[in-house]
Design an enzyme around this catalytic site. Sequence first.
Site, PDB file in Angstrom:
ATOM      1  N   CYS A   1     109.644  37.818 -66.598  1.00 50.39           N
ATOM      2  CA  CYS A   1     108.422  37.960 -66.199  1.00 50.39           C
ATOM      3  C   CYS A   1     107.946  38.283 -65.565  1.00 50.39           C
ATOM      4  O   CYS A   1     107.024  39.125 -64.132  1.00 50.39           O
ATOM      5  CB  CYS A   1     107.711  36.824 -66.769  1.00 50.39           C
ATOM      6  SG  CYS A   1     107.178  35.214 -66.365  1.00 50.39           S
TER       7      CYS A   1
ATOM      8  N   HIS B   1     104.105  31.595 -67.240  1.00 50.99           N
ATOM      9  CA  HIS B   1     104.270  32.838 -67.400  1.00 50.99           C
ATOM     10  C   HIS B   1     103.814  33.999 -66.398  1.00 50.99           C
ATOM     11  O   HIS B   1     102.423  33.744 -65.790  1.00 50.99           O
ATOM     12  CB  HIS B   1     103.813  33.284 -68.623  1.00 50.99           C
ATOM     13  CG  HIS B   1     104.167  34.680 -69.145  1.00 50.99           C
ATOM     14  ND1 HIS B   1     105.713  35.368 -69.047  1.00 50.99           N
ATOM     15  CD2 HIS B   1     103.660  35.497 -69.771  1.00 50.99           C
ATOM     16  CE1 HIS B   1     105.109  36.093 -69.917  1.00 50.99           C
ATOM     17  NE2 HIS B   1     103.979  36.499 -70.173  1.00 50.99           N
TER      18      HIS B   1
ATOM     19  N   GLN C   1     110.697  42.846 -71.895  1.00 50.56           N
ATOM     20  CA  GLN C   1     112.047  42.069 -70.801  1.00 50.56           C
ATOM     21  C   GLN C   1     112.746  41.402 -71.624  1.00 50.56           C
ATOM     22  O   GLN C   1     113.867  40.980 -70.832  1.00 50.56           O
ATOM     23  CB  GLN C   1     111.091  40.735 -70.048  1.00 50.56           C
ATOM     24  CG  GLN C   1     110.771  39.484 -71.026  1.00 50.56           C
ATOM     25  CD  GLN C   1     109.490  38.619 -70.122  1.00 50.56           C
ATOM     26  OE1 GLN C   1     108.260  38.799 -69.872  1.00 50.56           O
ATOM     27  NE2 GLN C   1     110.216  36.940 -70.460  1.00 50.56           N
TER      28      GLN C   1
ATOM     29  N   ASN D   1     100.357  42.272 -70.485  1.00 51.06           N
ATOM     30  CA  ASN D   1     102.306  41.547 -70.817  1.00 51.06           C
ATOM     31  C   ASN D   1     103.605  42.360 -70.806  1.00 51.06           C
ATOM     32  O   ASN D   1     103.431  43.766 -70.474  1.00 51.06           O
ATOM     33  CB  ASN D   1     102.225  40.212 -71.629  1.00 51.06           C
ATOM     34  CG  ASN D   1     102.818  39.459 -71.602  1.00 51.06           C
ATOM     35  OD1 ASN D   1     103.951  39.217 -70.833  1.00 51.06           O
ATOM     36  ND2 ASN D   1     102.621  38.383 -73.303  1.00 51.06           N
TER      37      ASN D   1
END
Length: 335
Positions: A143, A282, A137, A302
């Site tokens: 995110c 997140h 990102q 992630n």
Amino acid sequence: MNVLVVIFSCLVAVAFSAIPNKILTAPEAELWKAWKNKYNKEYDSMVEEVSRFDIWKESLKQVSVHNIGYDLGLNSYSQEVNEFADMTSQEFTATRLGFRGAQKAYDSGKIMEGDVSGVPSSMDWRDHGYVTGVKNQGSCGSCWSFSSTGSVEGVHFNATGKLVSLSEEELVECDNTDYGCNGGWPANGIDFFAKYGAIAESDYPYTSGNGYSGYCKYRGKPIAAHCSGHVPLAKGNENNLMIASASVGPISIAIDASHKSFQNYRSGVYYESRCSSSRLDHAVLLVGYGTYYGSPYWLVKNSWGTSWGMKGYIMMARNRNNNCGVATEAVYAYA
């Protein structure tokens, strides 16, 4: 007056000439140089470099102390001096996180049928073709969009047998129910795709990590995938999340990633005693679960690139009182 100016200028020159020596004479000088080379780090001035060096040195100390505990069996995961080691927690939070907190009451979310005794002891949706490669990102709090695309990518694969990387930039620039680089919610991103369709990454590539994303360029681009909406799961119920993870594919979740330990994560099962199960910041993608040397974990994808963690993944503690809120705001896309 001129004499004073000359003296002041000389003092400033001496002070600035001493700055490089602070690094060059430090015991960590060679490590700092090697770390900068590894991650192609450059700074605008020597003053900034010294500031970053001081932050990096504190990270090095924290990681070293933690990993001694890991080697002694006191910690379940290891840390490393990664590419983010020269950033403060505040800087990191401002640029790499982006879940905007509780949006809806999920207490009445879906309870999955069955119980955990009836599901496999482990699951990894990567092995079944549902998960695209790890993305990055960049310096953008987007995110939530990566979590959204991950869930819809899985749904599309389940329906068609084709794994297509979908566009986060479409969501960042076009979804006005979220806030682009200033954060958002995976549920809204999924619903946007349900309403307008998802464009492929190749037709609408991600650029927001390099600065301002610009205006929406949705029109005229082919739709690559569809979904019908999102389903929220029961809040905080890890057993329910395990059943869902075993059956529906990748799931969008939100976590507390505000701690330096998460920023520095390298491998092992991450557990943070200071983590909140309600103050979440997140959004990530849950792609499975399992047990690692006796420690149950959630397998999480992630969006910080492959140099972070386990090539972009983290194993997060499972069945430890919803540590870091893994089961608090879980939603998944449906066809």
